[in-house]
Design an enzyme around this catalytic site. Sequence first.
Site, mmCIF file in Angstrom:
data_model
loop_
_atom_site.group_PDB
_atom_site.id
_atom_site.type_symbol
_atom_site.label_atom_id
_atom_site.label_comp_id
_atom_site.label_asym_id
_atom_site.label_seq_id
_atom_site.Cartn_x
_atom_site.Cartn_y
_atom_site.Cartn_z
ATOM 1 N N GLY A 281 0.851 -1.203 0.000
ATOM 2 C CA GLY A 281 0.000 0.000 0.000
ATOM 3 C C GLY A 281 0.875 1.238 0.000
ATOM 4 O O GLY A 281 1.961 1.239 -0.583
ATOM 5 N N ARG A 282 0.392 2.285 0.665
ATOM 6 C CA ARG A 282 1.129 3.563 0.679
ATOM 7 C C ARG A 282 2.516 3.382 1.311
ATOM 8 O O ARG A 282 3.530 3.784 0.732
ATOM 9 C CB ARG A 282 0.325 4.613 1.467
ATOM 10 C CG ARG A 282 -0.935 5.072 0.759
ATOM 11 C CD ARG A 282 -1.808 5.889 1.694
ATOM 12 N NE ARG A 282 -2.404 5.057 2.715
ATOM 13 C CZ ARG A 282 -3.720 4.865 2.865
ATOM 14 N NH1 ARG A 282 -4.569 5.482 2.084
ATOM 15 N NH2 ARG A 282 -4.185 4.083 3.817
ATOM 16 N N GLU B 19 1.297 -4.244 23.257
ATOM 17 C CA GLU B 19 2.007 -3.028 23.660
ATOM 18 C C GLU B 19 1.400 -2.468 24.943
ATOM 19 O O GLU B 19 0.174 -2.492 25.078
ATOM 20 C CB GLU B 19 1.926 -1.988 22.542
ATOM 21 C CG GLU B 19 2.650 -2.457 21.297
ATOM 22 C CD GLU B 19 2.535 -1.485 20.117
ATOM 23 O OE1 GLU B 19 2.026 -0.370 20.308
ATOM 24 O OE2 GLU B 19 2.964 -1.869 19.021
ATOM 25 N N HIS C 99 7.282 1.683 18.905
ATOM 26 C CA HIS C 99 6.202 2.178 18.040
ATOM 27 C C HIS C 99 6.408 3.658 17.651
ATOM 28 O O HIS C 99 5.557 4.507 17.934
ATOM 29 C CB HIS C 99 4.844 1.978 18.728
ATOM 30 C CG HIS C 99 3.690 1.962 17.754
ATOM 31 N ND1 HIS C 99 2.531 1.253 17.976
ATOM 32 C CD2 HIS C 99 3.513 2.573 16.545
ATOM 33 C CE1 HIS C 99 1.695 1.424 16.972
ATOM 34 N NE2 HIS C 99 2.277 2.228 16.091
ATOM 35 N N ILE C 100 7.543 3.926 16.986
ATOM 36 C CA ILE C 100 7.866 5.317 16.643
ATOM 37 C C ILE C 100 7.655 5.621 15.161
ATOM 38 O O ILE C 100 8.052 6.681 14.674
ATOM 39 C CB ILE C 100 9.316 5.682 17.035
ATOM 40 C CG1 ILE C 100 10.354 4.882 16.200
ATOM 41 C CG2 ILE C 100 9.557 5.473 18.521
ATOM 42 C CD1 ILE C 100 11.768 5.429 16.320
ATOM 43 N N ALA D 195 4.056 -2.650 10.845
ATOM 44 C CA ALA D 195 2.596 -2.655 10.622
ATOM 45 C C ALA D 195 1.876 -2.685 11.974
ATOM 46 O O ALA D 195 1.650 -1.622 12.584
ATOM 47 C CB ALA D 195 2.226 -3.838 9.742
ATOM 48 N N ARG D 196 1.540 -3.868 12.434
ATOM 49 C CA ARG D 196 0.965 -4.042 13.766
ATOM 50 C C ARG D 196 1.554 -5.328 14.346
ATOM 51 O O ARG D 196 1.759 -6.313 13.617
ATOM 52 C CB ARG D 196 -0.564 -4.180 13.702
ATOM 53 C CG ARG D 196 -1.318 -2.890 13.481
ATOM 54 C CD ARG D 196 -1.308 -1.972 14.723
ATOM 55 N NE ARG D 196 -2.053 -0.745 14.490
ATOM 56 C CZ ARG D 196 -1.515 0.404 14.053
ATOM 57 N NH1 ARG D 196 -0.221 0.493 13.830
ATOM 58 N NH2 ARG D 196 -2.275 1.474 13.866
#
Length: 325
Positions: free
Chosen positions: A161-162, A273, A291-292, A243-244
Amino acid sequence: MTARIVVTTHLPGDPVGLLRAHPVGRDAEIVHLDVTRKPTREELLDAVRGADAILPHIPDRIDAEVMDAAGSGLKIVSNYGVGYDNIDTEAARQRGVIVTNTPDVLTDATADVAWMLILNAARGMQRASRELHEGTWTGWHPAQYVGKDLVGRTLLVVGMGRIGLAVARRAVGWRMRILYTARSRKTEAEKAPVNAVRVELDEGLAEADVVSLNCPLTEDTRHLIDARRLGIMKNGAVLVNTARGAVIDEAALAEALEQGVIHAAGLDVFEREPEVHPGILGQERATILPHIGSGTEDSRNGMTEIAVRNLLSGLLGEDPPNRVA
Ligand code: NAP
């Protein structure tokens, strides 16, 4: 009647000022939980009562209970984040609530972090830097800190994707062969200079030296990378996740790194998290970041602007530009 707007956390870029600058927000009742932590469930449920619009951030779980606590006046949930797996979109659909996200403005910042992790994981920077800080470096030696080359190797982007495309575009500088997966064909990625080739996931995993995860977290992608798929990857491969967290089975990854099934991992996101699996935390071949991905001034301020714009548009009864449900 004045609208009740709930912003669930402190956000950069003055969300309340932006809301107040618009005629809809000027007279609104704005509840701002101006805290730099995740609000508790009780704080969230209490704050949303009677809300017409909610602007949550990624750690807030916005489900049927929260929507029902808000009540039948709830028109829009304007998420601060491009990923919206924290929102029960089906519950929103059933209640006629619009859901929006904040795409594009964070694409380059997140792709940069993916590359930060690719380079660091491939070259073992985390361990090397730690040993230097700790004063245990014994001086240069040819057998020390020997990592993996990247130029001319193969990159697999899972979820073109993007952000996946931005990661792939950067790989052109490393003259990499680029493979990708997605449910639909991505013609932009297939054009020069990226020249990406669409493959089946297992085929791509078997060929790639670097795997970058860039798909959303959905029921289809939860634990997409499990013990079996880690086993398909090359022993020398590097796996990077911006991603996640739950796209990877973290326990399986910890085991795979321990057993040398793959060379290294670079992780910006985690299954639970802020917890990190102990087998990842203590693993020197896991390069980890808290998660930056979107953490640049322009991205984070831009996300606030987009989230406010979406929210106001939803309150006005329009179809907001970044509607996802
Ligand atoms: P996007 O443009 O929607 O790209 C996601 C791509 O994944 C789409 O092209 C989609 O294509 C593909 N996809 C969906 N389901 C798939 C599946 N089952 N298998 C393979 N590919 C699949 O989203 P984006 O803006 O690039 O963001 C991607 C994700 O990055 C977000 O959802 C978010 O969770 C994460 N993110 C993390 C950070 C961070 O701080 N670390 C920052 C920003 C974003 P098809 O629909 O054709 O399959």
